[in-house]
Design a protein around this motif. Structure first.
Motif, short mmCIF file in Angstrom:
data_model
loop_
_atom_site.label_atom_id
_atom_site.label_comp_id
_atom_site.label_asym_id
_atom_site.label_seq_id
_atom_site.Cartn_x
_atom_site.Cartn_y
_atom_site.Cartn_z
N LEU A 106 0.86 -1.17 0.00
CA LEU A 106 0.00 0.00 0.00
C LEU A 106 0.90 1.23 0.00
O LEU A 106 1.68 1.44 0.93
CB LEU A 106 -0.91 -0.01 1.23
CG LEU A 106 -1.96 1.09 1.33
CD1 LEU A 106 -2.96 1.01 0.18
CD2 LEU A 106 -2.69 1.01 2.67
N LEU A 107 0.82 2.02 -1.06
CA LEU A 107 1.63 3.21 -1.23
C LEU A 107 0.80 4.44 -0.88
O LEU A 107 -0.26 4.67 -1.48
CB LEU A 107 2.12 3.30 -2.68
CG LEU A 107 2.84 4.58 -3.11
CD1 LEU A 107 4.17 4.73 -2.38
CD2 LEU A 107 3.05 4.58 -4.63
N LEU A 108 1.26 5.22 0.10
CA LEU A 108 0.57 6.43 0.53
C LEU A 108 1.46 7.64 0.28
O LEU A 108 2.66 7.60 0.58
CB LEU A 108 0.22 6.37 2.03
CG LEU A 108 -0.60 5.17 2.51
CD1 LEU A 108 -0.84 5.29 4.01
CD2 LEU A 108 -1.92 5.07 1.76
N ILE A 109 0.89 8.70 -0.27
CA ILE A 109 1.64 9.91 -0.59
C ILE A 109 0.86 11.12 -0.10
O ILE A 109 -0.37 11.18 -0.21
CB ILE A 109 1.86 10.03 -2.11
CG1 ILE A 109 2.61 8.82 -2.66
CG2 ILE A 109 2.61 11.33 -2.45
CD1 ILE A 109 2.61 8.73 -4.18
N ARG A 110 1.59 12.08 0.46
CA ARG A 110 1.02 13.40 0.72
C ARG A 110 1.91 14.43 0.04
O ARG A 110 3.13 14.43 0.25
CB ARG A 110 0.93 13.69 2.22
CG ARG A 110 0.32 15.06 2.52
CD ARG A 110 0.05 15.26 4.00
NE ARG A 110 1.29 15.16 4.77
CZ ARG A 110 1.33 14.79 6.04
NH1 ARG A 110 0.23 14.44 6.67
NH2 ARG A 110 2.49 14.74 6.68
N ASP A 111 1.31 15.28 -0.77
CA ASP A 111 2.12 16.27 -1.48
C ASP A 111 2.23 17.56 -0.66
O ASP A 111 1.68 17.66 0.45
CB ASP A 111 1.56 16.53 -2.88
CG ASP A 111 0.18 17.17 -2.88
OD1 ASP A 111 -0.25 17.70 -1.83
OD2 ASP A 111 -0.49 17.15 -3.93
N ALA A 116 -3.71 13.90 -0.09
CA ALA A 116 -3.33 12.50 0.16
C ALA A 116 -3.87 11.62 -0.96
O ALA A 116 -5.03 11.74 -1.37
CB ALA A 116 -3.87 12.03 1.50
N PHE A 117 -3.02 10.72 -1.45
CA PHE A 117 -3.41 9.81 -2.52
C PHE A 117 -2.42 8.65 -2.54
O PHE A 117 -1.49 8.59 -1.73
CB PHE A 117 -3.44 10.53 -3.88
CG PHE A 117 -2.21 11.34 -4.18
CD1 PHE A 117 -1.16 10.80 -4.90
CD2 PHE A 117 -2.10 12.65 -3.77
CE1 PHE A 117 -0.02 11.52 -5.19
CE2 PHE A 117 -0.97 13.41 -4.05
CZ PHE A 117 0.06 12.84 -4.77
N GLY A 118 -2.62 7.70 -3.45
CA GLY A 118 -1.71 6.57 -3.49
C GLY A 118 -2.19 5.45 -4.38
O GLY A 118 -3.03 5.64 -5.27
N GLU A 211 4.83 6.82 2.28
CA GLU A 211 4.90 5.59 3.08
C GLU A 211 4.58 4.39 2.21
O GLU A 211 3.73 4.48 1.31
CB GLU A 211 3.91 5.62 4.25
CG GLU A 211 4.15 6.73 5.25
CD GLU A 211 3.05 6.81 6.30
OE1 GLU A 211 3.27 7.51 7.31
OE2 GLU A 211 1.96 6.23 6.10
N VAL A 212 5.21 3.25 2.51
CA VAL A 212 4.86 1.96 1.91
C VAL A 212 4.56 1.00 3.05
O VAL A 212 5.40 0.81 3.95
CB VAL A 212 5.98 1.40 1.02
CG1 VAL A 212 5.59 0.01 0.49
CG2 VAL A 212 6.28 2.33 -0.15
N TRP A 213 3.39 0.40 3.01
CA TRP A 213 2.95 -0.56 4.02
C TRP A 213 2.84 -1.95 3.40
O TRP A 213 2.46 -2.10 2.25
CB TRP A 213 1.59 -0.14 4.58
CG TRP A 213 1.61 1.15 5.34
CD1 TRP A 213 1.60 2.41 4.80
CD2 TRP A 213 1.67 1.32 6.75
NE1 TRP A 213 1.64 3.36 5.80
CE2 TRP A 213 1.68 2.71 7.01
CE3 TRP A 213 1.71 0.43 7.83
CZ2 TRP A 213 1.73 3.23 8.29
CZ3 TRP A 213 1.76 0.94 9.12
CH2 TRP A 213 1.77 2.33 9.35
N GLY A 214 3.16 -2.98 4.20
CA GLY A 214 3.04 -4.37 3.77
C GLY A 214 2.51 -5.21 4.91
O GLY A 214 2.44 -4.77 6.06
#
Length: 216
Positions: A106-111, A116-118, A211-214
């Motif tokens: 799960l890739l999470l990004i905040r610019d 927030a998106f991903g 962030e990357v979650w696994g």
């Protein structure tokens, strides 16, 4: 909700009550309320469980996103594999921390505009010679409400990564989401793979947090 017990079985709809279990005359409304109270509680919706707090998504957003993951992944704890605040801004480091081969990510990004998106990938985010992934891959954004963009079936350009660029979704030279090698800059365009909207307010953005979650 705690289930109430009754001294006799509840009747099926349109079934007459057994002797001794009827409601007193004039108390039909009370009987309906008791029947509703005795009904089994609905199952809680499946949740996305993170082992530690996310610096990008709030609890409300995490729970909104959870039901969109494949059912087999529900209720399983996810751990933080990589984050720019701890591990620095580097796509190479992201690949090294990406988790076990074949594990979902799960890739999470905040610019820098606080958007927030991903993306969700059913397989590990990794360096590759070509596109990889499955039809479970999807893009999402909170703008501010959650929008999820699933596979259209038009092509199989799910994910592709090298040391200089990570791409999610594509077609006609446009990528649904891309990140450069230092993870400082990225972009988002409508693409054939997901028929998505632009995920960030601008087609090209600067990364504030990633962030990357696994699976734990």
């Amino acid at each position: 909700m705690q289930m109430l017990t009754a001294t006799c079985p509840q009747p099926e709809e349109d079934e007459e009550l057994p002797l001794g279990c009827g409601e007193p005359a004039g108390e039909g409304q009370l009987g309906q309320e008791r029947a509703l109270a005795a009904a089994p509680a609905l199952e809680e919706p499946c949740r996305l469980v993170l082992s530690t707090p996310s610096s990008i998504l709030q609890d409300k957003e995490i729970q909104e996103l959870g039901p969109h993951l494949p059912p087999r992944l529900m209720e399983q704890p996810w751990r933080l594999l990589y984050c720019t605040g701890r591990d620095g801004f580097s796509l190479r480091t992201l690949y090294r921390c990406g988790g076990q081969p074949g594990s979902p990510a799960l890739l999470l990004i905040r610019d820098t505009e606080a958007q927030a998106f991903g993306a969700f990938s059913a397989t590990t985010i990794r360096c590759s010679n070509g596109f990889y992934g499955t039809g479970e891959t999807f893009l999402f954004s909170f703008s501010p409400e959650l929008k999820v963009f699933r596979w259209t079936g038009r092509n199989n350009f799910f994910m592709k990564g090298d040391v200089d660029l990570l791409m999610v979704g594509g077609g006609s030279g446009r990528f649904g989401l891309w990140l450069d090698g230092d993870l400082h800059h990225g972009g988002s365009h409508p693409c054939e793979t997901f028929d998505n909207e632009t995920l960030s307010p601008r087609e090209e953005f600067c990364v504030q947090d990633l962030e990357v979650w696994g699976l734990a």
